[in-house]
Design a protein around this motif. Sequence first.
Motif, PDB file in Angstrom:
ATOM      1  N   ASP A 301      -5.676  24.699 -56.718  1.00  0.00           N
ATOM      2  CA  ASP A 301      -6.676  25.747 -56.848  1.00  0.00           C
ATOM      3  C   ASP A 301      -6.455  26.567 -58.117  1.00  0.00           C
ATOM      4  OD1 ASP A 301      -7.690  28.668 -56.327  1.00  0.00           O
ATOM      5  OD2 ASP A 301      -8.768  27.397 -54.912  1.00  0.00           O
ATOM      6  N   LEU A 302      -5.214  26.988 -58.336  1.00  0.00           N
ATOM      7  CA  LEU A 302      -4.917  27.826 -59.497  1.00  0.00           C
ATOM      8  C   LEU A 302      -5.063  27.060 -60.801  1.00  0.00           C
ATOM      9  CD1 LEU A 302      -1.753  29.670 -58.126  1.00  0.00           C
ATOM     10  CD2 LEU A 302      -4.101  30.506 -58.181  1.00  0.00           C
ATOM     11  N   LEU A 303      -4.757  25.767 -60.768  1.00  0.00           N
ATOM     12  CA  LEU A 303      -4.754  24.963 -61.984  1.00  0.00           C
ATOM     13  C   LEU A 303      -6.141  24.433 -62.336  1.00  0.00           C
ATOM     14  CD1 LEU A 303      -2.406  24.113 -63.879  1.00  0.00           C
ATOM     15  CD2 LEU A 303      -2.410  21.899 -62.722  1.00  0.00           C
ATOM     16  N   VAL A 304      -6.973  24.228 -61.328  1.00  0.00           N
ATOM     17  CA  VAL A 304      -8.264  23.590 -61.555  1.00  0.00           C
ATOM     18  C   VAL A 304      -9.417  24.523 -61.207  1.00  0.00           C
ATOM     19  CG1 VAL A 304      -9.705  21.592 -61.035  1.00  0.00           C
ATOM     20  CG2 VAL A 304      -7.217  21.347 -61.019  1.00  0.00           C
ATOM     21  N   PHE A 305      -9.532  24.864 -59.924  1.00  0.00           N
ATOM     22  CA  PHE A 305     -10.753  25.510 -59.455  1.00  0.00           C
ATOM     23  C   PHE A 305     -10.972  26.886 -60.071  1.00  0.00           C
ATOM     24  CE2 PHE A 305      -9.793  23.008 -55.349  1.00  0.00           C
ATOM     25  CZ  PHE A 305     -10.232  21.849 -55.953  1.00  0.00           C
ATOM     26  N   GLN A 306      -9.877  27.616 -60.335  1.00  0.00           N
ATOM     27  CA  GLN A 306     -10.039  28.956 -60.894  1.00  0.00           C
ATOM     28  C   GLN A 306     -10.227  28.955 -62.406  1.00  0.00           C
ATOM     29  OE1 GLN A 306     -10.379  31.826 -59.083  1.00  0.00           O
ATOM     30  NE2 GLN A 306     -10.514  30.305 -57.471  1.00  0.00           N
ATOM     31  N   GLN A 307     -10.105  27.777 -63.041  1.00  0.00           N
ATOM     32  CA  GLN A 307     -10.136  27.725 -64.494  1.00  0.00           C
ATOM     33  C   GLN A 307     -11.443  27.178 -65.045  1.00  0.00           C
ATOM     34  OE1 GLN A 307      -7.553  29.307 -65.739  1.00  0.00           O
ATOM     35  NE2 GLN A 307      -6.857  29.423 -63.612  1.00  0.00           N
ATOM     36  N   VAL A 308     -12.435  26.954 -64.191  1.00  0.00           N
ATOM     37  CA  VAL A 308     -13.716  26.434 -64.661  1.00  0.00           C
ATOM     38  C   VAL A 308     -14.786  27.496 -64.442  1.00  0.00           C
ATOM     39  CG1 VAL A 308     -13.066  24.064 -64.194  1.00  0.00           C
ATOM     40  CG2 VAL A 308     -14.258  25.366 -62.435  1.00  0.00           C
ATOM     41  N   PRO A 309     -15.853  27.475 -65.225  1.00  0.00           N
ATOM     42  CA  PRO A 309     -16.934  28.452 -65.041  1.00  0.00           C
ATOM     43  C   PRO A 309     -17.538  28.349 -63.647  1.00  0.00           C
ATOM     44  CG  PRO A 309     -17.178  27.273 -67.121  1.00  0.00           C
ATOM     45  CD  PRO A 309     -16.102  26.577 -66.363  1.00  0.00           C
ATOM     46  N   ASP A 310     -18.013  29.461 -63.138  1.00  0.00           N
ATOM     47  CA  ASP A 310     -18.554  29.488 -61.787  1.00  0.00           C
ATOM     48  C   ASP A 310     -19.695  28.508 -61.604  1.00  0.00           C
ATOM     49  OD1 ASP A 310     -18.733  30.613 -59.104  1.00  0.00           O
ATOM     50  OD2 ASP A 310     -20.585  31.559 -59.780  1.00  0.00           O
ATOM     51  N   GLU A 311     -20.516  28.322 -62.641  1.00  0.00           N
ATOM     52  CA  GLU A 311     -21.665  27.434 -62.510  1.00  0.00           C
ATOM     53  C   GLU A 311     -21.273  25.957 -62.463  1.00  0.00           C
ATOM     54  OE1 GLU A 311     -21.281  28.594 -66.906  1.00  0.00           O
ATOM     55  OE2 GLU A 311     -21.266  29.606 -64.956  1.00  0.00           O
ATOM     56  N   LEU A 312     -20.013  25.643 -62.768  1.00  0.00           N
ATOM     57  CA  LEU A 312     -19.506  24.267 -62.676  1.00  0.00           C
ATOM     58  C   LEU A 312     -18.554  24.076 -61.500  1.00  0.00           C
ATOM     59  CD1 LEU A 312     -18.692  23.319 -66.374  1.00  0.00           C
ATOM     60  CD2 LEU A 312     -20.273  22.126 -64.873  1.00  0.00           C
ATOM     61  N   ARG A 313     -18.154  25.153 -60.864  1.00  0.00           N
ATOM     62  CA  ARG A 313     -17.052  25.102 -59.911  1.00  0.00           C
ATOM     63  C   ARG A 313     -17.356  24.219 -58.693  1.00  0.00           C
ATOM     64  NH1 ARG A 313     -14.747  30.788 -59.274  1.00  0.00           N
ATOM     65  NH2 ARG A 313     -14.226  30.356 -61.447  1.00  0.00           N
ATOM     66  N   GLY A 314     -18.585  24.291 -58.199  1.00  0.00           N
ATOM     67  CA  GLY A 314     -18.929  23.472 -57.042  1.00  0.00           C
ATOM     68  C   GLY A 314     -18.788  21.994 -57.339  1.00  0.00           C
ATOM     69  N   ARG A 315     -19.235  21.562 -58.519  1.00  0.00           N
ATOM     70  CA  ARG A 315     -19.143  20.153 -58.886  1.00  0.00           C
ATOM     71  C   ARG A 315     -17.705  19.719 -59.157  1.00  0.00           C
ATOM     72  NH1 ARG A 315     -23.721  20.465 -63.356  1.00  0.00           N
ATOM     73  NH2 ARG A 315     -23.139  22.653 -63.171  1.00  0.00           N
ATOM     74  N   VAL A 316     -16.902  20.609 -59.720  1.00  0.00           N
ATOM     75  CA  VAL A 316     -15.493  20.271 -59.957  1.00  0.00           C
ATOM     76  C   VAL A 316     -14.739  20.154 -58.633  1.00  0.00           C
ATOM     77  CG1 VAL A 316     -13.328  21.094 -60.963  1.00  0.00           C
ATOM     78  CG2 VAL A 316     -15.450  21.256 -62.268  1.00  0.00           C
ATOM     79  N   ILE A 317     -14.997  21.082 -57.708  1.00  0.00           N
ATOM     80  CA  ILE A 317     -14.364  21.003 -56.389  1.00  0.00           C
ATOM     81  C   ILE A 317     -14.770  19.713 -55.687  1.00  0.00           C
ATOM     82  CG2 ILE A 317     -14.364  22.010 -54.068  1.00  0.00           C
ATOM     83  CD1 ILE A 317     -14.452  24.759 -55.352  1.00  0.00           C
ATOM     84  N   ALA A 318     -16.066  19.393 -55.723  1.00  0.00           N
ATOM     85  CA  ALA A 318     -16.542  18.177 -55.062  1.00  0.00           C
ATOM     86  C   ALA A 318     -15.942  16.929 -55.695  1.00  0.00           C
ATOM     87  CB  ALA A 318     -18.068  18.121 -55.123  1.00  0.00           C
ATOM     88  N   ALA A 319     -15.865  16.898 -57.034  1.00  0.00           N
ATOM     89  CA  ALA A 319     -15.272  15.744 -57.713  1.00  0.00           C
ATOM     90  C   ALA A 319     -13.811  15.584 -57.337  1.00  0.00           C
ATOM     91  CB  ALA A 319     -15.421  15.901 -59.228  1.00  0.00           C
ATOM     92  N   THR A 320     -13.080  16.694 -57.294  1.00  0.00           N
ATOM     93  CA  THR A 320     -11.663  16.647 -56.940  1.00  0.00           C
ATOM     94  C   THR A 320     -11.473  16.176 -55.501  1.00  0.00           C
ATOM     95  OG1 THR A 320     -11.203  18.475 -58.456  1.00  0.00           O
ATOM     96  CG2 THR A 320      -9.541  17.994 -56.778  1.00  0.00           C
ATOM     97  N   MET A 321     -12.259  16.722 -54.571  1.00  0.00           N
ATOM     98  CA  MET A 321     -12.156  16.321 -53.176  1.00  0.00           C
ATOM     99  C   MET A 321     -12.500  14.846 -52.998  1.00  0.00           C
ATOM    100  SD  MET A 321     -13.847  19.713 -51.370  1.00  0.00           S
ATOM    101  CE  MET A 321     -13.790  19.012 -49.720  1.00  0.00           C
ATOM    102  N   THR A 322     -13.513  14.376 -53.734  1.00  0.00           N
ATOM    103  CA  THR A 322     -13.910  12.967 -53.633  1.00  0.00           C
ATOM    104  C   THR A 322     -12.805  12.051 -54.131  1.00  0.00           C
ATOM    105  OG1 THR A 322     -16.251  13.539 -53.906  1.00  0.00           O
ATOM    106  CG2 THR A 322     -15.619  11.266 -54.377  1.00  0.00           C
ATOM    107  N   LEU A 323     -12.214  12.410 -55.275  1.00  0.00           N
ATOM    108  CA  LEU A 323     -11.148  11.585 -55.840  1.00  0.00           C
ATOM    109  C   LEU A 323      -9.941  11.525 -54.913  1.00  0.00           C
ATOM    110  CD1 LEU A 323     -11.300  12.706 -59.580  1.00  0.00           C
ATOM    111  CD2 LEU A 323     -11.926  10.459 -58.670  1.00  0.00           C
ATOM    112  N   LEU A 324      -9.559  12.671 -54.372  1.00  0.00           N
ATOM    113  CA  LEU A 324      -8.366  12.708 -53.527  1.00  0.00           C
ATOM    114  C   LEU A 324      -8.607  12.042 -52.182  1.00  0.00           C
ATOM    115  CD1 LEU A 324      -6.948  16.279 -54.255  1.00  0.00           C
ATOM    116  CD2 LEU A 324      -6.445  14.101 -55.371  1.00  0.00           C
ATOM    117  N   THR A 325      -9.804  12.220 -51.625  1.00  0.00           N
ATOM    118  CA  THR A 325     -10.113  11.616 -50.332  1.00  0.00           C
ATOM    119  C   THR A 325     -10.220  10.106 -50.436  1.00  0.00           C
ATOM    120  OG1 THR A 325     -11.326  13.617 -49.697  1.00  0.00           O
ATOM    121  CG2 THR A 325     -11.728  11.667 -48.387  1.00  0.00           C
ATOM    122  N   ALA A 326     -10.671   9.606 -51.588  1.00  0.00           N
ATOM    123  CA  ALA A 326     -10.852   8.165 -51.754  1.00  0.00           C
ATOM    124  C   ALA A 326      -9.548   7.392 -51.576  1.00  0.00           C
ATOM    125  CB  ALA A 326     -11.459   7.870 -53.123  1.00  0.00           C
ATOM    126  N   GLY A 327      -8.421   8.031 -51.871  1.00  0.00           N
ATOM    127  CA  GLY A 327      -7.148   7.338 -51.729  1.00  0.00           C
ATOM    128  C   GLY A 327      -6.760   7.066 -50.291  1.00  0.00           C
TER     129      GLY A 327
END
Length: 383
Positions: A301-327
Amino acid sequence: MRVGDTAYPLLVLALTGSSTAAGAFGALQMTATLLLGVHGGAVADRLDRRKVLIAADAARLLASASVPAAMALHRLTLAHLLVVAVVVGATIAYSGPLRMLALRSVVAPEQLPQALAQDEARMSGAALAGPPLAGFLFGLGRSVPFLGAALASLLALTAAVAVRFPGRPERAAEQQPGGALAGFRLIAASPLLRPALGVLLMINLAGAALVLPVMVLLKDHGTTSGGIGLALAGEALGALAGTLLVSRLHRLAGPGVLLLVTAWAAVPVTLAPLLPGGAATVFAALFVAGVGIPALRVMLDLLVFQQVPDELRGRVIAATMTLLTAGMPAGTLGSGLLLDHLSPAAVLTAIAALLAAALLPSTVGRTLRRAAWPTAQTSADRL
């Protein structure tokens, strides 16, 4: 929701007697979450977040409540349950990023690490209590755990309605280039996030692949089903204990070093079931592995989600969750295929070797080892 994760397959198994059908419920739920995850992130950055969260929670409530209602009318079918699996998986794809955004919008920045650690404690406690509670409630009556799941969905919906948080990002997503895949592009363009998420993906893959051969190995050694369940609960109990150590671990090491140490610790944990001691050894090894998980989640969260603009945050969170869940399905499927041809001991050795080989490039490279905790001024262009 943790109660439902165990109760639904139990109900499918009782209804059909087919373990394949029971496994299909979880597979369909996870597939729906993965397929819709990218769109869920785009919706979080484009539409009113609070309204979308309320809609997702309402859909999950209707799906959950339909099961005990159909049971009361003696109309429950396998097709009905599989539709519920898809609906629940879809609601997770849309509500998951939104709940993470809601927490971050109502908590002051200086209190966020503590709030995230407390949220980790909540999730670890649910992971620990969910399976045995589901079994207990199922024993009281087949409909009981699903009435509980419907009640939990109602409480989640009530909270979504009651809690006020910013509905839209400061700048609309339509004004941002990249579309729904912008989160993946940001991750791919970052020299820090690529290896970090790669290591986290391998941890998830190895963790998922570990479960099946450990179960087979313990069963071959005469461990009861209850003993196997208790042994596998070691990770959740370790994660619960690890929530108390998040701040201390973050002070001891930088994010990359913490990530690498935790990942390398998973290698001997994968081989621990081969040592004497049976279920007790497995429990202890998984407990040790679980201790570092909350610190890694807060780190993410501190390294990724808090470091992106708010208007991109939903897509970054979703991309991260998708990548991690795929494993996770990849690990489960891979270990199942290997067990058709190899012994559990050989499969565990192969998993440990694969994890070690995958960690070597990131360990030898300097990017993760030199990574530092971001300051309040850190922005996405520094990632």
